[in-house]
Scaffold this active site. Structure first.
Site, PDB file in Angstrom:
ATOM      1  N   HIS A 224       4.945   4.905  -2.277  1.00  0.00           N
ATOM      2  CA  HIS A 224       5.176   6.232  -1.678  1.00  0.00           C
ATOM      3  C   HIS A 224       6.545   6.341  -0.997  1.00  0.00           C
ATOM      4  CE1 HIS A 224       1.040   6.672  -2.499  1.00  0.00           C
ATOM      5  NE2 HIS A 224       0.524   6.391  -1.318  1.00  0.00           N
TER       6      HIS A 224
ATOM      7  N   ASP B 261       0.827  -1.212   0.000  1.00  0.00           N
ATOM      8  CA  ASP B 261       0.000   0.000   0.000  1.00  0.00           C
ATOM      9  C   ASP B 261       0.862   1.263   0.000  1.00  0.00           C
ATOM     10  OD1 ASP B 261      -2.448   1.413   0.107  1.00  0.00           O
ATOM     11  OD2 ASP B 261      -2.269   1.629   2.296  1.00  0.00           O
TER      12      ASP B 261
HETATM   13  C1  BG6 Z   1      -2.772   5.887   0.058  1.00  0.00           C
HETATM   14  C2  BG6 Z   1      -2.916   4.617   0.831  1.00  0.00           C
HETATM   15  O1  BG6 Z   1      -2.068   5.657  -1.133  1.00  0.00           O
HETATM   16  O2  BG6 Z   1      -2.071   6.842   0.835  1.00  0.00           O
HETATM   17  C3  BG6 Z   1      -3.609   4.867   2.153  1.00  0.00           C
HETATM   18  O3  BG6 Z   1      -3.667   3.679   0.068  1.00  0.00           O
HETATM   19  C4  BG6 Z   1      -2.925   5.965   2.913  1.00  0.00           C
HETATM   20  O4  BG6 Z   1      -3.677   3.681   2.922  1.00  0.00           O
HETATM   21  C5  BG6 Z   1      -2.746   7.186   2.025  1.00  0.00           C
HETATM   22  O5  BG6 Z   1      -3.743   6.303   4.030  1.00  0.00           O
HETATM   23  C6  BG6 Z   1      -1.943   8.268   2.719  1.00  0.00           C
HETATM   24  O6  BG6 Z   1      -1.875   9.404   1.896  1.00  0.00           O
HETATM   25  P1  BG6 Z   1      -1.962  10.851   2.517  1.00  0.00           P
HETATM   26  O7  BG6 Z   1      -1.764  11.769   1.372  1.00  0.00           O
HETATM   27  O8  BG6 Z   1      -3.312  10.953   3.154  1.00  0.00           O
HETATM   28  O9  BG6 Z   1      -0.873  10.923   3.533  1.00  0.00           O
END
Ligand code: BG6
Length: 465
Positions: free
Chosen positions: A234, A229
């Site tokens: 990320h 995920d």
């Molecule tokens: C998403 C994930 O890509 O990024 C989520 O699927 C996560 O699980 C989210 O909560 C977090 O992104 P941000 O921008 O809210 O920090």
């Protein structure tokens, strides 16, 4: 220099328009684009449900109430008038015939696949067959595939219908201002470059913590887990921005080339360097299997096999239902080679902290003398930048860029492949799963993993909280 194709997309098609991603991210982004950039193209929602246009409009209004706050009634009215709806099964050519009709004269539609990855191939194929693809573009969302092999298969399927330069792969972290700021701060200040290597850096930590569970995404999450995920995408992108070499050209490909070089130098993860956890209560979430062994927390130790980073321990951890919500990077510099003043300078004294969210900050940690007769000191952090949050939401930026054909902030298949190569050996149940209590920093085994390279720097509540 940005890469820009001259054609502006003349329609936006959102597959999965009744789903969670559209509700939480895409509709607020569209409202922002209509308000700030005068987006005026038709927006066609597509989904399996037989909704009416009124239902879609109500859903968009509801989304904006929760996630956007549509204070500009004129922009809201314009957005409502741009909406269209096509309902139908993605396997049925009739759905795409109806879409073709709705697209009218549009030549360069942007198709956003906010649907499960298992349907990407079906929809891309139907778009091509029905003439809806045209000279259009395709946006897909991470995770791109489920492992290294399926990511390659997915790519083969997509490239049969859309050329690579028309495929926009969203990793929304790349659209975040503070993630770009990591690159900017490094390469706009020659101060950092001489220190940014194994000679001066003791360790690196990247933490992405969320104080909420998987909420209503149980089914999706239970097929995904923390590694797929957020780590595979990320956090490895954050790591790449933090550790890559400076780009040699000023075009976006040079940056992506250096990012790819770095990711190719990351050693595939060793199961002995992975800790997986699951929060107590996760198995009771709707959509989650009662005996699920999917991780909601993961901590890993990473090695980069290049001259710059050889021997520098790098730790990444991410989890749901932790103590608080924050994403942060800490680069710890080495301690003085000897204790000049007879006091022990802590490992963490000298560091650079980059806060990615929810607020944005860059802080330089240094040791200063405490006033008085003795030569002893204390740690302070000099704030180089501090903001409550970033102003342009990543989805608004990325969607606007894709409409204009600007590819700088989208990822490339060779980067995706390199990222899967890193995590592939430890996906699924290769390593044990430990239970942790909600509101903690994950299982104790994560502290054992970091050992004397630690302790972990637990992020503090931000100014925005
Ligand atoms: C998403 C994930 O890509 O990024 C989520 O699927 C996560 O699980 C989210 O909560 C977090 O992104 P941000 O921008 O809210 O920090």
């Amino acid at each position: 220099m940005t890469e820009i194709s001259t054609t502006l997309s003349d329609a936006l098609v959102i597959f999965g328009t009744t789903g969670d991603l559209a509700y939480k991210q895409i509709f607020p982004a569209l409202y922002g684009l209509v308000r700030d950039e005068g987006l005026a193209t038709p927006i066609i929602g597509v989904a399996r449900q037989g909704w009416s246009l009124d239902q879609l409009q109500a859903r968009v209004r509801d989304s904006l109430q929760h996630y956007g706050g549509a204070t500009d009634t004129d922009a809201l009215g314009r957005l409502m008038s741009q909406l269209r709806y096509v309902g139908g099964d993605y396997n049925d050519p009739a759905t795409f015939a109806a879409l073709r009709k709705e697209l009218g004269e549009a030549q360069c539609p942007l198709h956003y696949l906010a649907i499960p990855p298992s349907m990407f191939g079906v929809v891309a194929g139907q778009l091509a067959k029905s003439g809806c693809a045209g000279h259009g573009r395709l946006i897909i969302e991470k995770p791109f595939g489920h492992n290294a092999q399926s990511a390659r298969q997915l790519d083969h399927i997509l490239e049969q219908h859309f050329p690579e330069e028309q495929i926009f792969r969203i990793d929304h972290y790349l659209g975040k201002e503070p993630v770009q700021n990591i690159l900017y701060t490094r390469f706009a200040n020659p101060l950092f470059e001489p220190l940014w290597n194994r000679l001066y850096v003791r360790s690196i930590q990247i933490t992405m913590a969320e104080n909420f569970g998987v909420q209503e995404r149980g089914r999706f999450y239970d097929e995904t887990g923390a590694m797929r995920d957020v780590v595979q995408n990320h956090l490895l992108q954050v790591l790449a921005n933090l550790t890559m070499d400076p780009p040699s050209g000023d075009d976006h490909q040079s940056t992506r080339d250096k990012r790819a070089d770095l990711l190719k130098a990351v050693r595939p993860l060793d199961p002995a360097h992975v800790v997986r956890g699951q929060y107590a209560g996760y198995r009771a979430v709707p959509g989650v299997r009662p005996n699920s062994t999917v991780e909601t927390f993961v901590a890993v130790k990473i090695a980069i096999d290049n001259w710059r980073w050889a021997g520098v321990p790098i730790y990444i951890r991410a989890g749901k239902a932790l103590s608080l919500t924050a994403a942060e990077v800490i680069v710890e510099f080495k301690r003085p080679p000897r204790e000049t003043f007879g006091e022990h300078v802590p490992n963490s004294s000298s560091h650079l902290r980059m806060r990615i969210g929810p607020d944005v900050a860059v802080g330089l940690g240094v040791r200063v003398k405490t006033q008085g007769e003795r030569m002893v000191g204390h740690d302070v952090e000099l704030m180089l930048n501090e903001q409550p949050g970033s102003e342009l939401p990543p989805y608004q930026r990325l969607l606007g860029d894709a409409m204009r054909g600007i590819r700088d902030l989208f990822t490339r298949q060779d980067l995706v492949d390199a990222q899967w190569r890193i995590v592939d050996p430890v996906l699924d149940n290769v390593t044990p799963l430990h239970t942790y209590e909600c509101g903690t920093w994950g299982p104790d085994e994560a502290a054992e993993l970091i050992g004397t390279d630690g302790p972990w720097h637990d992020p503090k509540p931000g100014k925005a909280e």
